[in-house]
Design a protein around this motif. Structure first.
Motif, PDB file in Angstrom:
ATOM      1  N   GLN A   1     -15.910   8.583   9.847  1.00 23.04           N
ATOM      2  CA  GLN A   1     -14.763   7.709  10.072  1.00 23.04           C
ATOM      3  C   GLN A   1     -15.071   6.266   9.645  1.00 23.04           C
ATOM      4  O   GLN A   1     -14.173   5.523   9.234  1.00 23.04           O
ATOM      5  N   ALA A   2     -16.343   5.890   9.717  1.00 23.18           N
ATOM      6  CA  ALA A   2     -16.747   4.534   9.321  1.00 23.18           C
ATOM      7  C   ALA A   2     -16.840   4.374   7.813  1.00 23.18           C
ATOM      8  O   ALA A   2     -17.068   3.266   7.322  1.00 23.18           O
ATOM      9  N   GLY A   3     -16.678   5.482   7.077  1.00 16.16           N
ATOM     10  CA  GLY A   3     -16.662   5.395   5.631  1.00 16.16           C
ATOM     11  C   GLY A   3     -17.848   6.003   4.923  1.00 16.16           C
ATOM     12  O   GLY A   3     -18.064   5.746   3.731  1.00 16.16           O
TER      13      GLY A   3
ATOM     14  N   TYR B   1     -30.660   3.514  13.655  1.00 18.17           N
ATOM     15  CA  TYR B   1     -29.982   3.503  12.358  1.00 18.17           C
ATOM     16  C   TYR B   1     -31.005   3.099  11.303  1.00 18.17           C
ATOM     17  O   TYR B   1     -31.561   2.002  11.366  1.00 18.17           O
TER      18      TYR B   1
ATOM     19  N   GLU C   1     -17.972  10.304  13.841  1.00 17.31           N
ATOM     20  CA  GLU C   1     -17.901   8.846  13.949  1.00 17.31           C
ATOM     21  C   GLU C   1     -18.410   8.177  12.674  1.00 17.31           C
ATOM     22  O   GLU C   1     -17.840   7.192  12.190  1.00 17.31           O
TER      23      GLU C   1
ATOM     24  N   ALA D   1     -20.592  -1.933  16.232  1.00 19.96           N
ATOM     25  CA  ALA D   1     -19.671  -2.883  16.876  1.00 19.96           C
ATOM     26  C   ALA D   1     -20.324  -4.247  17.089  1.00 19.96           C
ATOM     27  O   ALA D   1     -20.129  -4.903  18.114  1.00 19.96           O
TER      28      ALA D   1
ATOM     29  N   SER E   1     -21.110  -3.096   5.657  1.00 14.94           N
ATOM     30  CA  SER E   1     -19.746  -2.878   6.133  1.00 14.94           C
ATOM     31  C   SER E   1     -19.674  -1.672   7.058  1.00 14.94           C
ATOM     32  O   SER E   1     -19.065  -1.732   8.140  1.00 14.94           O
ATOM     33  N   VAL E   2     -20.302  -0.584   6.651  1.00 11.75           N
ATOM     34  CA  VAL E   2     -20.299   0.638   7.465  1.00 11.75           C
ATOM     35  C   VAL E   2     -21.066   0.430   8.764  1.00 11.75           C
ATOM     36  O   VAL E   2     -20.601   0.792   9.850  1.00 11.75           O
TER      37      VAL E   2
ATOM     38  N   SER F   1     -21.760  -2.301  10.441  1.00 10.77           N
ATOM     39  CA  SER F   1     -21.084  -3.205  11.383  1.00 10.77           C
ATOM     40  C   SER F   1     -20.027  -2.471  12.201  1.00 10.77           C
ATOM     41  O   SER F   1     -19.854  -2.738  13.400  1.00 10.77           O
ATOM     42  N   LYS F   2     -19.323  -1.533  11.556  1.00  7.06           N
ATOM     43  CA  LYS F   2     -18.324  -0.741  12.274  1.00  7.06           C
ATOM     44  C   LYS F   2     -18.993   0.175  13.305  1.00  7.06           C
ATOM     45  O   LYS F   2     -18.519   0.320  14.428  1.00  7.06           O
ATOM     46  N   LEU F   3     -20.091   0.795  12.912  1.00  8.06           N
ATOM     47  CA  LEU F   3     -20.739   1.774  13.779  1.00  8.06           C
ATOM     48  C   LEU F   3     -21.351   1.139  15.021  1.00  8.06           C
ATOM     49  O   LEU F   3     -21.296   1.718  16.104  1.00  8.06           O
TER      50      LEU F   3
ATOM     51  N   PRO G   1     -20.259  -7.566  14.868  1.00  6.45           N
ATOM     52  CA  PRO G   1     -19.740  -8.173  13.638  1.00  6.45           C
ATOM     53  C   PRO G   1     -20.752  -9.108  12.983  1.00  6.45           C
ATOM     54  O   PRO G   1     -21.445  -9.875  13.660  1.00  6.45           O
TER      55      PRO G   1
END
Length: 252
Positions: free
Chosen positions: A153-155, A122, A150, A214, A207-208, A210-212, A216
């Motif tokens: 979906q994470a924004g 990333y 994916e 997993a 924010s994005v 952290s979702k991708l 936190p």
């Protein structure tokens, strides 16, 4: 004599068998967005420094520490063991000063990824729009079509015309060169004016991300800085609008 590119791991980093590792690249760039996100994550997660990268392709200068001691510019490698997966970070002082250096240093980063068994990267950066942004979006690019759903979906926004002109530096080259070596890669770019260090944009990217991945990360401190910047931007935008209205009134 310094090598063209040297990668040195710390003596304490002896176990290179990582668990489902990913690499996050957060080098300096537009709005310092990627650097802000990666360094914030390193701080909040308590990631361990495991190596340094020195190169003649970095700027010919020294960095003066707060103690007054000088050192060569460098990039650094950090590791966070999350249990279900390990996260490797590459951060640092600068990117390359030459086109050739960008390619060679990116190749070195990919060598690190290969050595540590990393299959997905990333990269983080800013997408400069040349004007103040009150609600920054996060744009994306990937070297594998299968990853897009994916990421969306994470924004993340995928726009054919943005970023126009492509992605410069390691944030882009890691996608292109990583694909040639069979490594999936995603670039997350926070929309930013490009004029200032932008914690608002960085908060959106965090924010994005952290979702991708997993993993936190408490965003509180970064969100506080983002809220402060938001007030500044809002004030500047209102000032700009008032100035424009005054000009129209004068013309009328």
């Amino acid at each position: 004599m310094i090598d063209d590119i040297s990668i040195r791991y710390t003596d304490t980093f002896t176990d290179k068998n990582l668990t489902d590792p990913i690499l996050i690249g957060g080098l300096p760039g537009i709005g310092q967005v990627g650097k802000l996100v990666a360094e914030y994550m390193i701080h909040m997660l308590g990631a361990e420094k495991i190596g340094e990268i020195h190169s003649i392709y970095l700027p010919p200068q020294v960095i003066i520490e707060e103690t007054g001691v000088a050192r060569l510019p460098r990039n650094e490698i950090y590791l966070y063991r999350a249990g279900h997966r390990d996260v490797v970070f590459i951060v640092g002082d600068f990117q390359s000063t030459s086109n050739e250096g960008h390619y060679l240093m990116t190749d070195a980063y990919l060598d690190i990824a290969a050595e540590l068994g990393i299959k997905c990267i990333y990269t983080l950066g800013g997408f400069g729009v040349g004007h103040l942004v009150y609600a920054p979006r996060v744009f994306g690019a990937t070297n594998n079509e299968a990853l897009k759903a994916e990421v969306i979906q994470a924004g993340v926004t995928f726009d054919r015309d943005e970023p126009g002109g492509g992605i410069v530096g390691a944030a882009g080259l890691l996608l292109g060169m990583g694909g040639m070596r069979g490594i999936d890669a995603v670039c997350l770019m926070g929309e930013t004016s490009g004029y200032v260090v932008d914690p608002m944009s960085a908060a959106g990217v965090l924010s994005v991300l952290s979702k991708l991945i997993a993993v936190p990360v408490d965003p509180t401190q970064l969100n506080v800085r983002a809220a402060e910047m938001e007030k500044v931007v809002q004030g500047l935008l209102e000032s700009e609008k008032n100035h424009h209205d005054e000009e129209l009134s004068y013309i009328g």
